[in-house]
Design a protein around this motif. Structure first.
Motif: not given
Ligand SMILES: Nc1ncnc2c1ncn2[C@@H]1O[C@H](COP(=O)(O)OP(=O)(O)OP(=O)(O)O)[C@@H](O)[C@H]1O
Length: 914
Positions: A500-501, A529, A588, A590-594, A883
């Motif tokens: 993830p990003r 997240r 999670s 795909r758009d969720t950012i860690l 992404r």
């Protein structure tokens, strides 16, 4: 010519008979010395009319009597004052008491020689001589060859200034009628006598001698007679026709030599004086520099206007500061390694190249302040790159054509004056601005003063703001990252799916990143997240497993490391922190950012592993506030963990710290009382001897009682997360327990007992931990390490108020440091601990400065609102970023992956074995 030595011989006629002259002994002897070398005779003309000379015999031969005797015998007596009024003279500058003999008004007597011996000098010749003489000034330095007074750097002040010493002259050179021999260029004693001045003590006899001789422009070609003048220190032989200086080999005290404008072909080809420091050999015909090791004492050497074609022979001139090799035929800059050289003039040569290498060229001359390389063939300025002390650079009329060359000067912090005129760059439109931009300290450019306004304008025009610079660097890095080809390295992640990003908040310990990311997460729970790390540090009371950390034992953590489960692992203040692959790749959207927080090591690991984290630098804006925060955070816990294992805290609506150690009792509890929040209470137990006896124990008990009462009556009850109602006793000191009327303490060690005399809702837990010794009195000796160990092994099932900071980080220090630490007082050690954290903050800041662009944002945790705003802006940017830049990577098809993983495991095994 100065009035000092411009005396009309006729003046002597003004002298009255019976005048007394007080002359110091030393002066008399000097005059005598001088006269002994110059046999003179007075003639009738020289004397006042009262003194008629009867015959030849009446002529007084001064070769046998002292001058003063002569004066006396002529009856020319006058006191010094009157004499000095009568005779033109220049009073010495300094206080006369400095000079030998007290009153040093310098009377100047001109005594003509026997005219019979002198040929008639024609009017032409006489004019020549007087011109020559007036040019050869006694008070000026050799002419300045370099514009801007460079040439005078040789010696800042003239140590042989006649003004500073008693001065006696008997005859002026202009008034000499030259003999035929003298006219043919032979130096004679008469000429020396006329040209000598400056009295100084003879190092051998201690008497005063004349030690300065200015023979400039006397048409000399033979100076062999100088060999009898051992004591000369200063010798000006400039503008003569000399071809050799052999006679100077007999002048051991010579310090200053001006041999410029002669016909010399050999440089310093005579026996070296003891301490020759200043040599001017300009305008001669020297083509080779011999080995000048014997002239080791040289400080100033002027070899300009010769025919030197290469620099050598100067190796051992360790004290050389000023070197002028201008107007020669040198082509290559090498052979200079005179570390003390500060001024170097090489203008009007043919230098196009400089020797390259670590200790060559200008790199061998670290102290250079002024360099003149005008009128050479240089094309680059790179050779000046490392001349850190350089203040003035004159490099006119060379071939420097690329403006970019000026960049080479940008690290020269003291460079205030440069001259580039006559180079192609100087005609470039941007020349002025580039110079001002690259040479920040500049004050003078091509002779014109640079105004502060111009500098500011140029800087504003060209310098990007730090923000832009940082962005630019960042984009450069990003571009590099994009361009780099995919390859398997030791850092390659064993994952097949794009990670993830991520936004990673990075900062020194105690900055409050955890709180910050939680707050931020709560504002944007849908698109963020929280990344949860593993740690070995104990759980704080208000922390929940899996919410901010996974709290694991050291064994478990080590196992995870061995199993290569972590993306990054760090050791912070003695505890291990790690972020796992599992957590990274948790399913999670795909758009969720860690969103996670790490220290710098963690952040860099993430970058190296190609995870492309957006790093946010978090720190306290005010270092004072950071310091207070650290004090609040660590003072307490650190204190507890490090100094007093027996003293533990318990979480309660009110907390009580009980201590039985003298050190802690006298300092620690007080301190705790100050720094704990209001509803915590520190109990102080006074026990100076370190022993708990019945007396102190009763005091202790009453103290406890008092505080408990205070807690119950005065403090509001707060919700306790644990709501424990038991009191945990760990090895309770019997003397405490022997007070049943106060509180019900159990006599059994390590057992739970209700506190019956208190409302158990109000005092939820209380730990009193002491050490029992042989069932009797408890003895607590700080030096007794066993006590520490045994007690630290005791387990508590309460939750400590704050994280307990391990001392293992400090334990890593060398034994020596540790021993020192031990000797320090407890509060000093704590300060050291906090100092270390503050230093760490400085390290972070320095790292940030040195790597612009590595952090894409800087936030201040003590400025909450702007911090959240910045993070929100960043979040938008990250959301808009691409992404799909991850390469799909199939492990199975990559043989390199297998090799790499095998190697990695082997390394790991080896590490574990070690
Ligand atoms: N996985 C990790 N890798 C590296 N460092 C980590 C990791 N997780 C946390 N840290 C860092 O460990 C340090 C100590 O964190 P911890 O929460 O234990 O103490 P803290 O002083 O309360 O931290 P904070 O100031 O962020 O509240 C922090 O600087 C944090 O960023």
């Amino acid at each position: 010519m100065s009035s000092y030595n411009q005396i009309n011989p006729k003046k002597i006629q003004d002298l009255q008979p019976s005048m007394e002259v007080l002359v110091p002994e030393t002066r008399t002897s000097t005059l005598t010395n001088l006269f002994q070398n110059v046999p003179l005779r007075l003639t009738q003309e020289d004397l006042p009319s009262e003194y008629s000379m009867q015959s030849e015999a009446d002529q007084i031969s001064i070769s046998t009597v002292s001058t003063m005797e002569a004066v006396y015998s002529l009856g020319l007596h006058e006191d010094d004052e009157k004499l000095s009024q009568k005779v033109a003279h220049k009073p010495p500058k300094q206080d006369s008491s400095d000079h030998p003999g007290g009153n040093t008004s310098c009377e100047v007597l001109i005594i003509e020689t026997n005219l019979d011996e002198v040929d008639e000098i024609g009017p032409e010749a006489q004019k020549d001589v007087s011109e020559t003489s007036s040019e050869a000034s006694y008070f000026s330095w050799p002419e300045v060859e370099i514009p801007g007074s460079w040439g005078t750097y040789g010696i800042e002040e003239n140590p042989w200034d006649d003004d500073d010493k008693p001065f006696v002259r008997f005859r002026d050179y202009n008034d000499l009628k030259l003999t035929r021999q003298e006219k043919s260029g032979v130096l004679t004693e008469r000429i020396i006598a006329c040209c000598s001045s400056y009295l100084d003590k003879c190092p051998q006899t201690g008497k005063y001698v004349l030690c300065k001789c200015n023979l400039a422009q006397k048409g000399l070609n033979n100076i062999s007679i100088l060999m009898f003048h051992h004591y000369l220190q200063y010798l000006d032989l400039s503008r003569n026709e000399l071809t050799n200086l052999d006679a100077l080999g007999e002048l051991p005290f010579l310090m200053y030599l001006d041999a410029s404008h002669n016909m010399l072909t050999d440089l310093l080809n005579f026996k070296a004086p003891f301490n020759l420091t200043h040599v001017n050999y300009s305008h001669n015909f020297v083509d080779m520099i011999p080995n000048l090791s014997k002239f080791w004492s040289l400080v100033y050497l002027n070899l300009s206007h010769n025919q030197v074609y290469q620099i050598n022979g100067l190796d051992n001139l360790k004290y050389l500061k000023y070197l002028n090799l201008s107007h020669n035929q040198i082509r290559f800059l090498r052979g200079l390694n005179n570390k003390k050289l500060t001024h170097l003039n090489l203008e009007h040569n043919q230098i196009g190249f400089s020797e390259e290498g670590p200790n060559c060229g200008f790199k061998a001359l670290p102290d250079l302040i002024v360099v003149n390389l005008s009128d050479n063939l240089l094309t680059s300025l790179r050779l000046f790159e490392e001349m850190e002390m350089l203040q003035k650079l004159i490099i006119m009329n060379n071939n420097i054509s690329c403006l970019y060359e000026i960049e080479s000067l940008k690290f020269l912090k003291f460079l205030t004056e440069v001259h580039f005129k006559g180079n192609p760059i100087a005609s470039d439109d941007n020349y002025y601005e580039v110079c001002l931009k690259c040479i920040q300290p500049i004050l003078i450019l091509d002779g014109d003063v640079v105004s502060a306004e111009d500098k500011m304008l140029v800087n504003a025009k060209y310098a990007p703001t730090p923000f832009i610079a940082s962005k630019k660097n960042h984009s450069d890095l990003f571009l590099l990252e994009q361009l780099s080809t995919w390859e398997v390295t030791n850092m390659t992640l064993p994952i097949t799916k794009a990670p993830p990003r991520m936004i990673v908040v990075v900062g020194p310990p105690g900055t409050g990143q955890k709180k910050l990311i939680q707050e931020f997460y709560e504002r944007h729970p849908k698109c963020l997240r929280l990344g949860i790390s593993h740690t070995t540090r104990p759980k704080n009371v208000n922390e929940t497993e899996g919410e901010c950390y996974y709290f694991v034992s050291e064994e478990k953590f080590d196992d995870m490391v061995r199993n290569a489960e972590f993306v990054t692992v760090s050791d912070i203040l003695g505890y291990a922190y790690g972020f796992s692959y599992e957590e990274l790749m948790k399913p999670s959207s795909r758009d969720t950012i860690l969103l996670l927080h790490t220290d710098l090591v963690g952040a860099l690991n993430l970058r190296m592993r190609n995870l492309r984290p957006y790093l946010v630098f978090a720190l306290y804006y005010q270092s004072d506030a950071y310091y207070s925060q650290l004090l609040r955070k660590y003072y307490y816990t650190y204190w507890l963990s490090r100094y007093d294992y027996r003293c533990k805290s318990c979480y309660a609506t009110r907390c009580m710290c009980v201590d039985s150690l003298p050190n802690f009792a006298s300092n620690g509890a007080c301190l705790l009382a100050k720094i704990l929040p209001k509803n915590y209470k520190a109990l102080r137990i006074i026990n100076d001897s370190g022993k708990i006896n019945s007396e102190t124990s009763s005091r202790v008990t009453s103290d406890i009682e008092e505080i408990l009462k205070d807690i119950i009556t005065n403090l509001p009850i707060k919700e306790s997360p644990t709501k424990k109602s038991s009191v945990k006793f760990a090895e309770v000191n019997p003397s405490f327990i022997a007070q049943p009327e106060c509180y019900m303490y159990s006599t059994e060690s390590l057992s739970d007992t209700k506190v019956t005399s208190l409302n158990s809702d109000e005092i939820t837990s209380l730990i009193i931990e002491t050490k029992k010794k042989d069932g009797g009195e408890s003895s607590f000796n700080l030096a007794d390490e066993d006590v520490f160990h045994s007690i630290s092994e005791v387990e508590f099932d309460f939750e400590p108020i704050l994280s307990v900071v391990s001392e293992s980080k400090l334990e890593e220090d060398s034994d020596e440091v540790r021993k020192q630490n031990r000797r320090l007082k407890p509060n000093q050690r704590i300060d050291k601990f906090i100092d270390n954290i503050l230093k760490e903050r400085e390290l972070y800041i320095r790292f940030h400065r040195a790597n612009p662009g590595i952090f894409c944002e800087t936030v201040f945790t003590d400025k909450a609102e702007s911090t959240i705003q910045k993070l929100e802006d960043l979040l938008k940017r990250v959301q808009n970023s691409s992404r799909d830049s991850w390469h799909s990577y199939n492990v199975k098809n990559d043989p390199a992956f297998k090799v790499m993983m095998t190697q990695r495991l082997l390394d790991l095994n080896r590490d574990i074995e070690e």
